[in-house]
Each structure stands twice: as structure tokens, then as C-alpha cells.
Scaffold this motif. Sequence first.
Motif, mmCIF file in Angstrom:
data_model
loop_
_atom_site.group_PDB
_atom_site.id
_atom_site.type_symbol
_atom_site.label_atom_id
_atom_site.label_comp_id
_atom_site.label_asym_id
_atom_site.label_seq_id
_atom_site.Cartn_x
_atom_site.Cartn_y
_atom_site.Cartn_z
ATOM 1 N N LEU A 189 0.817 -1.205 0.000
ATOM 2 C CA LEU A 189 0.000 0.000 0.000
ATOM 3 C C LEU A 189 0.857 1.264 0.000
ATOM 4 O O LEU A 189 0.505 2.261 -0.629
ATOM 5 C CB LEU A 189 -0.926 -0.005 1.223
ATOM 6 N N ARG A 190 1.994 1.208 0.688
ATOM 7 C CA ARG A 190 2.836 2.397 0.801
ATOM 8 C C ARG A 190 3.778 2.569 -0.382
ATOM 9 O O ARG A 190 4.039 3.686 -0.810
ATOM 10 C CB ARG A 190 3.658 2.340 2.099
ATOM 11 N N GLY A 191 4.260 1.466 -0.928
ATOM 12 C CA GLY A 191 5.278 1.570 -1.964
ATOM 13 C C GLY A 191 4.797 1.369 -3.381
ATOM 14 O O GLY A 191 5.575 1.529 -4.320
ATOM 15 N N SER A 192 3.527 1.004 -3.569
ATOM 16 C CA SER A 192 3.004 0.748 -4.926
ATOM 17 C C SER A 192 1.729 1.556 -5.140
ATOM 18 O O SER A 192 0.651 0.999 -5.376
ATOM 19 C CB SER A 192 2.738 -0.746 -5.125
ATOM 20 N N ALA A 193 1.870 2.871 -5.087
ATOM 21 C CA ALA A 193 0.696 3.750 -5.160
ATOM 22 C C ALA A 193 -0.035 3.616 -6.486
ATOM 23 O O ALA A 193 -1.273 3.553 -6.522
ATOM 24 C CB ALA A 193 1.119 5.195 -4.929
ATOM 25 N N ASP A 194 0.693 3.557 -7.593
ATOM 26 C CA ASP A 194 0.043 3.478 -8.902
ATOM 27 C C ASP A 194 -0.756 2.188 -9.047
ATOM 28 O O ASP A 194 -1.884 2.195 -9.566
ATOM 29 C CB ASP A 194 1.092 3.576 -10.013
ATOM 30 N N VAL A 195 -0.186 1.089 -8.592
ATOM 31 C CA VAL A 195 -0.878 -0.199 -8.701
ATOM 32 C C VAL A 195 -2.125 -0.213 -7.815
ATOM 33 O O VAL A 195 -3.216 -0.636 -8.238
ATOM 34 C CB VAL A 195 0.070 -1.349 -8.317
ATOM 35 N N VAL A 196 -1.996 0.262 -6.590
ATOM 36 C CA VAL A 196 -3.121 0.259 -5.653
ATOM 37 C C VAL A 196 -4.228 1.187 -6.144
ATOM 38 O O VAL A 196 -5.419 0.842 -6.087
ATOM 39 C CB VAL A 196 -2.639 0.671 -4.247
ATOM 40 N N ASN A 197 -3.864 2.367 -6.641
ATOM 41 C CA ASN A 197 -4.870 3.297 -7.155
ATOM 42 C C ASN A 197 -5.598 2.720 -8.362
ATOM 43 O O ASN A 197 -6.817 2.907 -8.514
ATOM 44 C CB ASN A 197 -4.206 4.622 -7.525
ATOM 45 N N GLY A 198 -4.858 2.026 -9.225
ATOM 46 C CA GLY A 198 -5.511 1.376 -10.368
ATOM 47 C C GLY A 198 -6.481 0.297 -9.939
ATOM 48 O O GLY A 198 -7.580 0.165 -10.490
ATOM 49 N N GLU A 199 -6.088 -0.506 -8.944
ATOM 50 C CA GLU A 199 -6.985 -1.546 -8.435
ATOM 51 C C GLU A 199 -8.223 -0.934 -7.785
ATOM 52 O O GLU A 199 -9.335 -1.451 -7.950
ATOM 53 C CB GLU A 199 -6.245 -2.420 -7.427
ATOM 54 N N LEU A 200 -8.038 0.161 -7.061
ATOM 55 C CA LEU A 200 -9.181 0.818 -6.413
ATOM 56 C C LEU A 200 -10.150 1.362 -7.448
ATOM 57 O O LEU A 200 -11.375 1.228 -7.306
ATOM 58 C CB LEU A 200 -8.675 1.939 -5.511
ATOM 59 N N CYS A 201 -9.630 1.967 -8.504
ATOM 60 C CA CYS A 201 -10.489 2.505 -9.567
ATOM 61 C C CYS A 201 -11.268 1.386 -10.248
ATOM 62 O O CYS A 201 -12.478 1.513 -10.496
ATOM 63 C CB CYS A 201 -9.633 3.273 -10.578
ATOM 64 N N ALA A 202 -10.602 0.278 -10.552
ATOM 65 C CA ALA A 202 -11.283 -0.852 -11.188
ATOM 66 C C ALA A 202 -12.331 -1.465 -10.257
ATOM 67 O O ALA A 202 -13.432 -1.835 -10.699
ATOM 68 C CB ALA A 202 -10.257 -1.912 -11.597
ATOM 69 N N GLU A 203 -12.015 -1.574 -8.971
ATOM 70 C CA GLU A 203 -12.959 -2.138 -8.002
ATOM 71 C C GLU A 203 -14.210 -1.273 -7.886
ATOM 72 O O GLU A 203 -15.345 -1.791 -7.871
ATOM 73 C CB GLU A 203 -12.274 -2.250 -6.637
ATOM 74 N N LEU A 204 -14.038 0.035 -7.845
ATOM 75 C CA LEU A 204 -15.187 0.930 -7.717
ATOM 76 C C LEU A 204 -16.026 0.939 -8.993
ATOM 77 O O LEU A 204 -17.259 1.002 -8.931
ATOM 78 C CB LEU A 204 -14.705 2.342 -7.387
ATOM 79 N N ASN A 205 -15.386 0.899 -10.155
ATOM 80 C CA ASN A 205 -16.150 0.861 -11.404
ATOM 81 C C ASN A 205 -17.015 -0.389 -11.486
ATOM 82 O O ASN A 205 -18.157 -0.344 -11.967
ATOM 83 C CB ASN A 205 -15.195 0.924 -12.600
ATOM 84 N N GLU A 206 -16.488 -1.506 -10.997
ATOM 85 C CA GLU A 206 -17.273 -2.738 -11.002
ATOM 86 C C GLU A 206 -18.449 -2.654 -10.032
ATOM 87 O O GLU A 206 -19.560 -3.100 -10.350
ATOM 88 C CB GLU A 206 -16.379 -3.918 -10.636
ATOM 89 N N ARG A 207 -18.222 -2.062 -8.877
ATOM 90 C CA ARG A 207 -19.281 -1.961 -7.874
ATOM 91 C C ARG A 207 -20.361 -0.956 -8.279
ATOM 92 O O ARG A 207 -21.543 -1.142 -7.953
ATOM 93 C CB ARG A 207 -18.678 -1.562 -6.519
ATOM 94 N N LEU A 208 -19.979 0.120 -8.951
ATOM 95 C CA LEU A 208 -20.913 1.199 -9.275
ATOM 96 C C LEU A 208 -21.545 1.041 -10.646
ATOM 97 O O LEU A 208 -22.322 1.893 -11.070
ATOM 98 C CB LEU A 208 -20.192 2.543 -9.188
ATOM 99 N N GLN A 209 -21.210 -0.016 -11.347
ATOM 100 C CA GLN A 209 -21.773 -0.232 -12.675
ATOM 101 C C GLN A 209 -23.290 -0.352 -12.626
ATOM 102 O O GLN A 209 -23.997 0.110 -13.522
ATOM 103 C CB GLN A 209 -21.161 -1.494 -13.292
ATOM 104 N N VAL A 210 -23.818 -0.953 -11.577
ATOM 105 C CA VAL A 210 -25.255 -1.143 -11.458
ATOM 106 C C VAL A 210 -25.998 0.181 -11.358
ATOM 107 O O VAL A 210 -27.175 0.277 -11.733
ATOM 108 C CB VAL A 210 -25.563 -2.016 -10.218
ATOM 109 N N ALA A 211 -25.335 1.227 -10.871
ATOM 110 C CA ALA A 211 -25.971 2.529 -10.716
ATOM 111 C C ALA A 211 -25.688 3.466 -11.883
ATOM 112 O O ALA A 211 -26.074 4.633 -11.835
ATOM 113 C CB ALA A 211 -25.518 3.195 -9.413
ATOM 114 N N GLY A 212 -25.046 2.973 -12.925
ATOM 115 C CA GLY A 212 -24.738 3.828 -14.061
ATOM 116 C C GLY A 212 -23.686 4.873 -13.753
ATOM 117 O O GLY A 212 -23.656 5.935 -14.379
ATOM 118 N N ILE A 213 -22.803 4.574 -12.805
ATOM 119 C CA ILE A 213 -21.763 5.509 -12.379
ATOM 120 C C ILE A 213 -20.419 5.040 -12.915
ATOM 121 O O ILE A 213 -20.122 3.843 -12.902
ATOM 122 C CB ILE A 213 -21.703 5.608 -10.841
#
Length: 305
Positions: A189-213
Motif C-alpha cells: 500500500l505504501r510503496g506501490s501507489a500506482d498499482v493500488v490506485n488502479g486496483e481501487l479505480c477498477a474495483e469501484l467501477n465494477e461496484r458502481l456499474q449497477v448505478a450507471g456511475i
Amino acid sequence: MVNQLQGMNVSSERSAKTYNGYIMLLVLAVLAALSVWLISGGIPPEGADKVAKLVFVGMFIGAILGIILLASGFFMIQPNQTAVVTLFGAYSGTERTEGLRWVWPWMMRKKISARAHNVHSEKVKINDLRGNPIEIACNVVWRVRDTAQAAFDVDDYKTFVEIQIEAGLRTVGARHPYDDMSDEDETTLRGSADVVNGELCAELNERLQVAGIVVDEAGLTHLAYAPEIAGAMLRRQQADAVIAARKKVVIGAVGMVEDALAKLRADGIVDLDDERKAAMVSNLMVVLCGDREAQPVVNTGTLYQ
């Protein structure tokens, strides 16, 4: 998330049938002028029969109702704003055309912003991959992609976004360790900011797809050990730093000793046997690796006396 929604009817955005508001405004003005002309010219004289009076009253009420009907159908669309139109509870479409628009008054309009929203989550306490309690927070930039899903597939899409941001942050935070405490090169989490941020963005897009977000950007803004272990982890990091520094000093000192012995041998300055060589190596290592300045000792004899 998609598998959990297989039994639900998924909405899909389509264009609504509305009319140019400026043209309808002109129609309203013409209707108002015509109504005034008809009413002013159709006022029954004194002593007119009952039928003439009823006709006049009907014309007057009809003109007023027509004006009210036209006037109540206007609505305004600003840039990056939409209006979801429904007819008696059924979805009729979404209007995205900017400016003044008109629709039949019995058709309901619900405005939904299509602009980018910025959400900074609260600090949440979770356990990382190794079970260490940490505090973590993130910033998310999101916008509505499908207005029909946002309006009809979730109860309150803004509240839904906030809850899913926290859930996604917990999922991604528990997927990796806070820091790399082993020799393996792993994602942290501390040393791989780009990888973690990319995973967070992908995780949220999958979760919010049902709401058209759709999430355009997501990144960690706060990351720290929980207070109950912060002191112990700080001491461990300090110890790791000291060990790493010592290791680097020793490696450098060994290289310097090798260079010194090689130089003495190449220039023929002194011929050292194994015992003298061992003594020189010992003295040089003490001088190079010691924390304090070396105190010179003058030897007036030999190593064998």
C-alpha cells in the motif's frame, strides 16, 4: 456485483421526446394574445341570453387553461445536466439538450447532474494482508454515465456511491500489506501507489456499474498504522533502516580494504604475510566501520614481539 443483479431489470438510457422551448414560448405568446383578443371581442352585451354568457365563460376558462397548460411544460437544461422524463411512472427517456425545453405537463421531469463529482472518504480502520490494523482514506472522482440506471436501479445513487467507496476501499486495502518487510518484491500500500490506485479505480467501477456511475480517478489520500501499533512499527522501521545502513557501510569497507591491499601489493610498498594482512584488515575494518574516530597507536616493535 453483476451476478447478484441477474434477477433485476436493468434500465438503459434513451433519448426523450421533448420540444424546443423557444418555439413553444412563441406559441404561448400567440395563444395569450389570441385569447385576449377573443375574450375582449366576445364579451356579451347587457341583456344577452344565457347561452351567450355560457359561451363567453367557456372561452375564458379554456384560454386560461390553455395558457397554464403550455406554461407548465417548460424546463431548463444547463450544460452537463440531464432531465429524466417519466409518464405515469414509466420511463420515457432522458433529455440532454442544453437550453429551454418543453414537454407535456403531465410528464414528470427529474434533473440529474452529469458533472464530475469529487468525494473524499472518511478515514476507515482496516487490517492489511498481514493483519496489521491501519487507517486509510481515498479521494474519488465520479460522474453519472447512465441516468436511467442512476434514477431507477438504485434507491439513492449518491448514498450508494458513498457506501460503495468505503466498501471498495476496505477490499483493496485488505488485499496488500502496508509495507514490504521481507526480501520479496511485492505490491504494498505504501510503496506501490500506482498499482493500488488502479486496483481501487477498477474495483469501484465494477461496484458502481449497477448505478450507471463511472469512476474517472481514485487514489489514496491517507495511509498510516493504527495508533495502537504505530509506535512499535516505527521502531521496527528504524531498526530496518539501521541494519540497511550498517550493511551498506560494511560492504563499502570491504571494498576499500580490498583496494588498499591490492594497491600495496601492486606498488611493492610492503610485503605482507597472512598474519600481517589479517591485522591490517582488522584495523582497517575497525576504522571504516566504527562509529567513533579511530585513535592511532604507534607500534615501535613488530607484530612478533
